[in-house]
Design a protein around this motif. Structure first.
Motif, short mmCIF file in Angstrom:
data_model
loop_
_atom_site.label_atom_id
_atom_site.label_comp_id
_atom_site.label_asym_id
_atom_site.label_seq_id
_atom_site.Cartn_x
_atom_site.Cartn_y
_atom_site.Cartn_z
N SER A 88 0.82 -1.21 0.00
CA SER A 88 0.00 0.00 0.00
C SER A 88 0.86 1.25 0.00
CB SER A 88 -0.93 0.00 1.22
OG SER A 88 -1.78 -1.14 1.21
N ILE A 89 2.01 1.21 0.65
CA ILE A 89 2.91 2.36 0.63
C ILE A 89 3.51 2.55 -0.77
CG2 ILE A 89 4.95 3.39 1.70
CD1 ILE A 89 4.39 1.80 4.18
N GLU A 90 3.70 1.45 -1.47
CA GLU A 90 4.30 1.52 -2.80
C GLU A 90 3.42 2.29 -3.79
OE1 GLU A 90 7.08 0.59 -4.15
OE2 GLU A 90 8.05 -0.77 -2.73
N ILE A 91 2.11 2.26 -3.60
CA ILE A 91 1.21 2.89 -4.57
C ILE A 91 0.90 4.33 -4.20
CG2 ILE A 91 0.17 0.68 -5.18
CD1 ILE A 91 -2.20 1.35 -3.41
N GLN A 92 1.62 4.91 -3.24
CA GLN A 92 1.44 6.33 -2.94
C GLN A 92 1.82 7.15 -4.16
OE1 GLN A 92 0.35 8.11 -0.34
NE2 GLN A 92 -0.02 6.44 1.12
N THR A 93 1.05 8.18 -4.41
CA THR A 93 1.25 8.97 -5.64
C THR A 93 2.35 10.02 -5.52
OG1 THR A 93 -0.52 10.45 -4.91
CG2 THR A 93 -1.13 8.62 -6.37
N GLU A 94 2.47 10.65 -4.35
CA GLU A 94 3.41 11.75 -4.21
C GLU A 94 4.66 11.38 -3.42
OE1 GLU A 94 2.03 15.53 -3.03
OE2 GLU A 94 0.45 15.65 -4.55
N ILE A 95 4.50 10.75 -2.28
CA ILE A 95 5.68 10.42 -1.47
C ILE A 95 6.39 9.22 -2.08
CG2 ILE A 95 4.68 11.37 0.63
CD1 ILE A 95 4.04 8.54 1.53
N GLN A 96 7.71 9.29 -2.09
CA GLN A 96 8.55 8.24 -2.65
C GLN A 96 9.54 7.78 -1.58
OE1 GLN A 96 7.89 7.06 -5.64
NE2 GLN A 96 6.36 8.64 -6.08
N TRP A 97 10.18 6.65 -1.86
CA TRP A 97 11.08 6.06 -0.86
C TRP A 97 12.32 6.91 -0.64
CZ3 TRP A 97 9.36 2.72 2.41
CH2 TRP A 97 8.36 1.82 2.04
N PHE A 98 12.73 7.69 -1.64
CA PHE A 98 13.93 8.51 -1.45
C PHE A 98 13.67 9.65 -0.47
CE2 PHE A 98 11.75 10.81 -4.81
CZ PHE A 98 11.98 12.14 -4.48
N MET A 99 12.41 9.96 -0.18
CA MET A 99 12.09 10.98 0.81
C MET A 99 12.19 10.47 2.24
SD MET A 99 8.68 12.55 -0.98
CE MET A 99 8.62 12.96 -2.73
N ARG A 100 12.15 9.18 2.40
CA ARG A 100 12.13 8.59 3.74
C ARG A 100 13.39 8.92 4.55
NH1 ARG A 100 9.25 4.28 6.01
NH2 ARG A 100 10.32 3.17 7.69
N PRO A 101 14.61 8.83 4.02
CA PRO A 101 15.79 9.16 4.84
C PRO A 101 15.78 10.60 5.34
CG PRO A 101 16.46 7.91 2.91
CD PRO A 101 15.02 8.26 2.71
N TYR A 102 15.28 11.55 4.55
CA TYR A 102 15.26 12.93 5.00
C TYR A 102 14.30 13.11 6.19
CZ TYR A 102 17.56 13.76 0.53
OH TYR A 102 18.43 13.73 -0.54
N LEU A 103 13.14 12.47 6.11
CA LEU A 103 12.19 12.56 7.22
C LEU A 103 12.73 11.86 8.45
CD1 LEU A 103 9.46 13.38 8.35
CD2 LEU A 103 8.49 11.29 7.36
N LEU A 104 13.39 10.73 8.27
CA LEU A 104 13.92 10.00 9.42
C LEU A 104 15.08 10.75 10.07
CD1 LEU A 104 13.77 6.28 8.27
CD2 LEU A 104 12.42 7.40 10.02
N ASP A 105 15.87 11.47 9.28
CA ASP A 105 16.90 12.32 9.88
C ASP A 105 16.28 13.38 10.78
OD1 ASP A 105 19.08 11.03 8.84
OD2 ASP A 105 19.26 12.33 7.08
N PHE A 106 15.19 13.96 10.32
CA PHE A 106 14.49 14.97 11.12
C PHE A 106 13.93 14.35 12.41
CE2 PHE A 106 10.36 16.82 12.25
CZ PHE A 106 10.75 18.12 12.59
N LEU A 107 13.27 13.19 12.29
CA LEU A 107 12.71 12.54 13.47
C LEU A 107 13.80 12.08 14.43
CD1 LEU A 107 9.85 10.39 11.87
CD2 LEU A 107 9.65 12.58 13.07
N LEU A 108 14.92 11.62 13.88
CA LEU A 108 16.03 11.16 14.72
C LEU A 108 16.62 12.32 15.52
CD1 LEU A 108 17.70 8.51 15.23
CD2 LEU A 108 19.36 9.44 13.63
N GLU A 109 16.80 13.46 14.87
CA GLU A 109 17.36 14.61 15.58
C GLU A 109 16.37 15.16 16.60
OE1 GLU A 109 18.49 17.34 12.57
OE2 GLU A 109 20.27 16.21 11.96
N ALA A 110 15.08 15.18 16.27
CA ALA A 110 14.08 15.62 17.24
C ALA A 110 14.01 14.67 18.42
CB ALA A 110 12.72 15.74 16.56
N HIS A 111 14.06 13.38 18.16
CA HIS A 111 14.03 12.37 19.22
C HIS A 111 15.24 12.52 20.13
CE1 HIS A 111 15.15 8.34 20.79
NE2 HIS A 111 13.86 8.24 21.01
N HIS A 112 16.40 12.78 19.55
CA HIS A 112 17.61 12.94 20.35
C HIS A 112 17.60 14.27 21.11
CE1 HIS A 112 21.67 12.09 21.60
NE2 HIS A 112 22.14 13.20 21.04
#
Length: 419
Positions: A88-112
């Motif tokens: 179901s994530i694969e068929i998303q129209t706008e968000i792509q897998w290459f965006m995931r590392p950027y969001l996770l960097d943000f969440l990781l820094e906020a978490h830390h």
């Protein structure tokens, strides 16, 4: 009757006991009698609290041993019900897998930055993936969904004083979203997930696995590093947290040269293929992850991994340099250069690009074209390519000498592929 100092009245003083009132005239007490008495009482209270805490931990441990199997069965059943759907994530129209590392960097820094618990980060990513499995997410709202997931995860299982506020999250997002948008997205995520927030994270299973051995903070931090590294790659999204926990623990023990678990232990039932995939990504960490785990409070495991990869590169270079020496030591008659194109030759794979060499191959050896660039692992990920076991070319026969003399092939032979 003349006034007598308490030191001059030992019987009367012992009869009435100590008085720690501020108004007692104890300024002339050179020996600090009242101060020592107060310190003794504080020490007694501390010893009593320590005894109570030790007794509670012992009772908790005994209870946990009795119900550990039931708790583990319940956790494995819950993880199956709260897994995201990668199709179901694969068929998303706008968000792509290459965006995931950027969001996770943000969440990781906020978490830390907020000093949240390790399981809060994994729960937030699970909520994010589950929401993306059920709703269409626009690219401009991707970061907002991540912030809402982190906020829900922190409220669910973290300390109350460390839960981030909407104002702090808005400041970290550079005021890209309004205050009402955070509240609305938080409510929408909960409604989408039917208010099912509880999910057994990787760290929960790691705690169960680490109870089987003595306390080793470096091994625990290395396992955390590997599990957080797995969050960046979609290959590990469908992997269950229990399998990922055992596999990351096995790889951490391999890197730190710790003995593996016994066959009877729960942590010994890891997936070799998952261990292999983790080892392929170990030399491609995020810079935010490297900075986080370079801290001495987390045993500087990112520095340990860099030293480990450097040692593996040196060992691989020695193997490559020693290979021609070993082949020359074999008593095999070399084939003349003029007959290279006239005799059947064993097909050889081409050279590999100059890439950093990394982790040792795990126990299961990859099959066939695992080291090719199309497979997505192997050479591109820094593993040492496996040398093909080829049989030496036999010496020229009588027919071959006849062929070389008259220039006419005596027979045509099909190439033989050595698996």
């Amino acid at each position: 009757m003349a006034y007598m100092h308490p030191q001059q009245q030992p019987h009367a003083f012992s009869a009435f006991g100590y008085c720690d009132s501020y108004f007692t005239e104890n300024h002339d007490d050179d020996d600090g009698l009242y101060a020592r008495a107060a310190n003794e009482r504080e020490r007694a209270r501390g010893v009593a609290k320590m005894r109570q805490r030790t007794l509670a931990e012992e009772l908790s441990r005994l209870t946990a041993d009795d119900y550990q199997e039931d708790v583990l069965d319940h956790m494995e059943r819950m993880e199956a019900e709260t897994m995201p759907d990668i199709q179901s994530i694969e068929i998303q129209t706008e968000i792509q897998w290459f965006m995931r590392p950027y969001l996770l960097d943000f969440l990781l820094e906020a978490h830390h930055a907020f000093q949240l618990l390790p399981e809060t980060l994994h729960l937030a990513v699970n909520l994010l993936d589950r929401y993306c499995s059920r709703r269409v997410v626009y690219k401009r709202h991707y970061q907002l969904v991540g912030c809402a997931s982190l906020l829900i995860a922190a409220k669910y299982g973290d300390r109350k004083e460390r839960v981030p506020t909407i104002r702090e999250l808005k400041s970290m997002c550079c005021s890209l979203y309004d205050d009402d948008m955070f509240t609305q997205m938080e409510w929408h995520v909960l409604q989408t997930l039917n208010w099912i927030v509880g999910h057994p994270t990787v760290t929960s299973f790691l705690q169960l696995a680490l109870t089987e051995v003595s306390f080793d903070p470096e091994l625990e931090h290395m396992s955390w590093y590997i599990t957080e590294l797995a969050l960046y790659h979609k290959d590990f999204v469908p992997v269950r947290p229990s399998v990922l926990a055992r596999s990351s623990l096995a790889l951490a023990r391999c890197i730190l040269a710790r003995p593996q678990s016994r066959c009877s232990d729960w942590s010994a039932r890891y997936d070799p293929q998952v261990v292999l995939s983790l080892s392929n990504y170990i030399n491609q960490p995020s810079q935010a992850l490297l900075r986080k785990y370079a801290s001495p409070h987390l045993s500087s495991v990112s520095t340990t991994i860099e030293m480990f990869l450097r040692q593996q590169a040196m060992l691989a270079q020695r193997v490559v340099q020693s290979t021609p020496t070993e082949s020359n030591a074999m008593d095999v008659e070399p084939t003349p250069a003029t007959s290279v194109y006239l005799t059947p030759q064993t097909p050889q794979k081409g050279g590999y690009p100059n890439v950093p060499i990394g982790v040792l191959t795990p126990p299961i050896t990859p099959d066939k074209d695992f080291c090719t660039a199309n497979a997505g692992y192997g050479v591109n990920q820094g593993l040492v390519p496996r040398m093909n076991a080829c049989t030496p070319t036999p010496p020229p026969s009588v027919e071959h000498q006849h062929q070389m003399q008259y220039g006419v092939p005596h027979y045509v032979q099909q190439p033989q592929f050595v698996q």
